[in-house]
Design an enzyme around this catalytic site. Structure first.
Site, PDB file in Angstrom:
ATOM      1  N   ASN A  11      -0.605  -4.969  -6.167  1.00  0.00           N
ATOM      2  CA  ASN A  11      -0.259  -3.763  -6.932  1.00  0.00           C
ATOM      3  C   ASN A  11       0.700  -4.180  -8.042  1.00  0.00           C
ATOM      4  O   ASN A  11       1.860  -4.485  -7.779  1.00  0.00           O
ATOM      5  CB  ASN A  11       0.396  -2.756  -5.967  1.00  0.00           C
ATOM      6  CG  ASN A  11       0.903  -1.518  -6.674  1.00  0.00           C
ATOM      7  OD1 ASN A  11       0.633  -1.299  -7.859  1.00  0.00           O
ATOM      8  ND2 ASN A  11       1.638  -0.684  -5.941  1.00  0.00           N
ATOM      9  N   LYS A  13       1.833  -2.391 -10.397  1.00  0.00           N
ATOM     10  CA  LYS A  13       2.733  -1.291 -10.784  1.00  0.00           C
ATOM     11  C   LYS A  13       2.795  -1.154 -12.311  1.00  0.00           C
ATOM     12  O   LYS A  13       1.790  -1.379 -12.986  1.00  0.00           O
ATOM     13  CB  LYS A  13       4.107  -1.466 -10.133  1.00  0.00           C
ATOM     14  CG  LYS A  13       3.978  -1.661  -8.609  1.00  0.00           C
ATOM     15  CD  LYS A  13       5.266  -1.554  -7.859  1.00  0.00           C
ATOM     16  CE  LYS A  13       4.993  -1.758  -6.363  1.00  0.00           C
ATOM     17  NZ  LYS A  13       6.166  -1.622  -5.529  1.00  0.00           N
ATOM     18  N   HIS A  95       0.641   5.905  -2.741  1.00  0.00           N
ATOM     19  CA  HIS A  95       1.727   4.924  -2.694  1.00  0.00           C
ATOM     20  C   HIS A  95       3.055   5.671  -2.593  1.00  0.00           C
ATOM     21  O   HIS A  95       3.224   6.735  -3.194  1.00  0.00           O
ATOM     22  CB  HIS A  95       1.694   4.034  -3.943  1.00  0.00           C
ATOM     23  CG  HIS A  95       2.635   2.878  -3.828  1.00  0.00           C
ATOM     24  ND1 HIS A  95       3.980   3.009  -4.052  1.00  0.00           N
ATOM     25  CD2 HIS A  95       2.421   1.587  -3.464  1.00  0.00           C
ATOM     26  CE1 HIS A  95       4.556   1.838  -3.837  1.00  0.00           C
ATOM     27  NE2 HIS A  95       3.638   0.954  -3.488  1.00  0.00           N
ATOM     28  N   GLU A  97       5.796   5.302  -3.965  1.00  0.00           N
ATOM     29  CA  GLU A  97       6.445   5.614  -5.250  1.00  0.00           C
ATOM     30  C   GLU A  97       5.839   6.864  -5.870  1.00  0.00           C
ATOM     31  O   GLU A  97       6.520   7.628  -6.548  1.00  0.00           O
ATOM     32  CB  GLU A  97       6.340   4.397  -6.190  1.00  0.00           C
ATOM     33  CG  GLU A  97       7.278   3.281  -5.733  1.00  0.00           C
ATOM     34  CD  GLU A  97       6.827   1.882  -6.080  1.00  0.00           C
ATOM     35  OE1 GLU A  97       5.950   1.719  -6.957  1.00  0.00           O
ATOM     36  OE2 GLU A  97       7.356   0.933  -5.457  1.00  0.00           O
ATOM     37  N   GLU A 165       2.971   0.869   4.741  1.00  0.00           N
ATOM     38  CA  GLU A 165       4.069   0.356   3.923  1.00  0.00           C
ATOM     39  C   GLU A 165       5.356   1.104   4.246  1.00  0.00           C
ATOM     40  O   GLU A 165       5.594   2.203   3.719  1.00  0.00           O
ATOM     41  CB  GLU A 165       3.742   0.548   2.439  1.00  0.00           C
ATOM     42  CG  GLU A 165       2.526  -0.223   1.981  1.00  0.00           C
ATOM     43  CD  GLU A 165       2.597  -0.557   0.490  1.00  0.00           C
ATOM     44  OE1 GLU A 165       2.482  -1.721   0.167  1.00  0.00           O
ATOM     45  OE2 GLU A 165       2.800   0.355  -0.314  1.00  0.00           O
ATOM     46  N   GLY A 171       9.875  -3.694  -2.116  1.00  0.00           N
ATOM     47  CA  GLY A 171      10.697  -4.165  -3.230  1.00  0.00           C
ATOM     48  C   GLY A 171      12.129  -4.497  -2.831  1.00  0.00           C
ATOM     49  O   GLY A 171      12.983  -4.678  -3.690  1.00  0.00           O
ATOM     50  N   SER A 211       7.483  -6.331   0.757  1.00  0.00           N
ATOM     51  CA  SER A 211       8.100  -7.650   0.668  1.00  0.00           C
ATOM     52  C   SER A 211       7.251  -8.764   1.277  1.00  0.00           C
ATOM     53  O   SER A 211       7.775  -9.681   1.916  1.00  0.00           O
ATOM     54  CB  SER A 211       9.509  -7.618   1.285  1.00  0.00           C
ATOM     55  OG  SER A 211      10.328  -6.699   0.566  1.00  0.00           O
TER      56      SER A 211
HETATM   57  P1  PGA Z   1       6.649  -5.284  -2.676  1.00  0.00           P
HETATM   58  O1  PGA Z   1       5.829  -3.923  -2.945  1.00  0.00           O
HETATM   59  O2  PGA Z   1       5.636  -6.316  -2.224  1.00  0.00           O
HETATM   60  O3  PGA Z   1       7.245  -5.623  -4.014  1.00  0.00           O
HETATM   61  O4  PGA Z   1       7.644  -4.994  -1.629  1.00  0.00           O
HETATM   62  C1  PGA Z   1       4.804  -3.520  -2.077  1.00  0.00           C
HETATM   63  C2  PGA Z   1       4.117  -2.286  -2.614  1.00  0.00           C
HETATM   64  O5  PGA Z   1       4.773  -1.471  -3.271  1.00  0.00           O
HETATM   65  O6  PGA Z   1       2.920  -2.096  -2.385  1.00  0.00           O
END
Ligand code: PGA
Length: 253
Positions: A11, A13, A95, A97, A165, A171, A211
């Protein structure tokens, strides 16, 4: 039971200029040599057509990061499944976010999942608890609710993809432990089994996200109910993403 094909999904983003995304695509050359894994990348809408062209012969699937449920209409700023289908075969839905910053509700997500499937897009439905929910012991209750509402009255195809997730692991550099991730993914499979049937649940691909790095991807993918990874930050580096994809392939061989 037929074997579940693992998934390695990146992803991207809201990251990357055209030049940076081109370089990232170039860096993914050779990823098709990693056998037995479906590879997916999700660039921004603006770069979908570009990335689709660049990766056309690479065997890598391209995904939207979101979509509207309606096929067309007066929804300024949105992208429809019909439009998405012209440049991508997959789509991320729900997601955290989007849930947190863009008020995405379970009801809207349920419409989006149904619409994506109707438009022959392969969704990756994201679910997961926030830190305060885990600390309160509510992880399973949150997952139960999300799965029940997001998949309500959906005709679930074999191989449907769900990404677990935990929001606190995204992140942050603080991944879940493999035991935490396996327990949550096993619970998700059990919910799908209850809501649909055990045979269907056995076909569902459940990814861990939060992560993920080349160093921990294999440990997650070695868990019986984890069928790959949804990767954010580490997918912006071609070598890292290839390393993660290789680790998934090795763990599932
Ligand atoms: P990350 O994000 O690997 O940077 O923790 C995962 C995601 O948002 O799908």
């Amino acid at each position: 039971m037929s074997k579940r094909i693992p998934v390695s999904a990146g992803n991207w983003k809201m990251n990357g200029t055209n030049a940076e995304v081109d370089a990232l695509c170039d860096g993914l050359a050779g990823i098709d040599q990693i056998r037995g894994v479906e590879v997916v990348v999700a660039p921004s809408f603006l770069q979908l057509a570009r990335v689709s062209d660049k990766l056309a012969t690479s065997g890598v699937h391209v995904a939207g990061q979101n979509m509207h449920a309606a096929a067309s209409g007066a929804f300024t700023g949105e992208v429809s499944p019909t439009q998405l289908r012209e440049v991508a075969g997959w789509v991320l839905l729900g997601h955290s976010e989007r849930r947190q910053h863009f008020c995405e509700s379970e009801e809207a997500l349920n419409d989006k999942v149904r619409s994506a499937l109707e438009h022959r897009l392969t969704p990756i439905l994201c679910v997961g608890e926030q830190l305060h929910e885990r600390e309160a012991g509510d992880t399973e209750a949150v997952l139960k609710r999300q799965i029940a509402l997001d998949l309500d009255e959906i005709y679930l195809p074999d191989g449907f993809v769900i990404a677990y997730e935990p929001v606190w692991a995204i992140g942050t550099g603080k991944a879940a432990s493999e035991v935490e991730a396996q327990d949550a993914c096993a619970y998700i499979r059990d919910r799908v089994s209850q809501l649909f049937d055990p045979a269907k649940a056995n076909t569902i691909r459940i990814l861990y996200g939060g992560s993920v790095k080349p160093e921990n991807a294999g440990t997650f993918a070695a868990q019986p109910d984890i069928d790959g990874a949804l990767v954010g930050g580490a997918s912006l580096d071609a070598e890292s993403f290839k390393g993660i994809t290789q680790a998934i392939a090795d763990a599932k061989r």
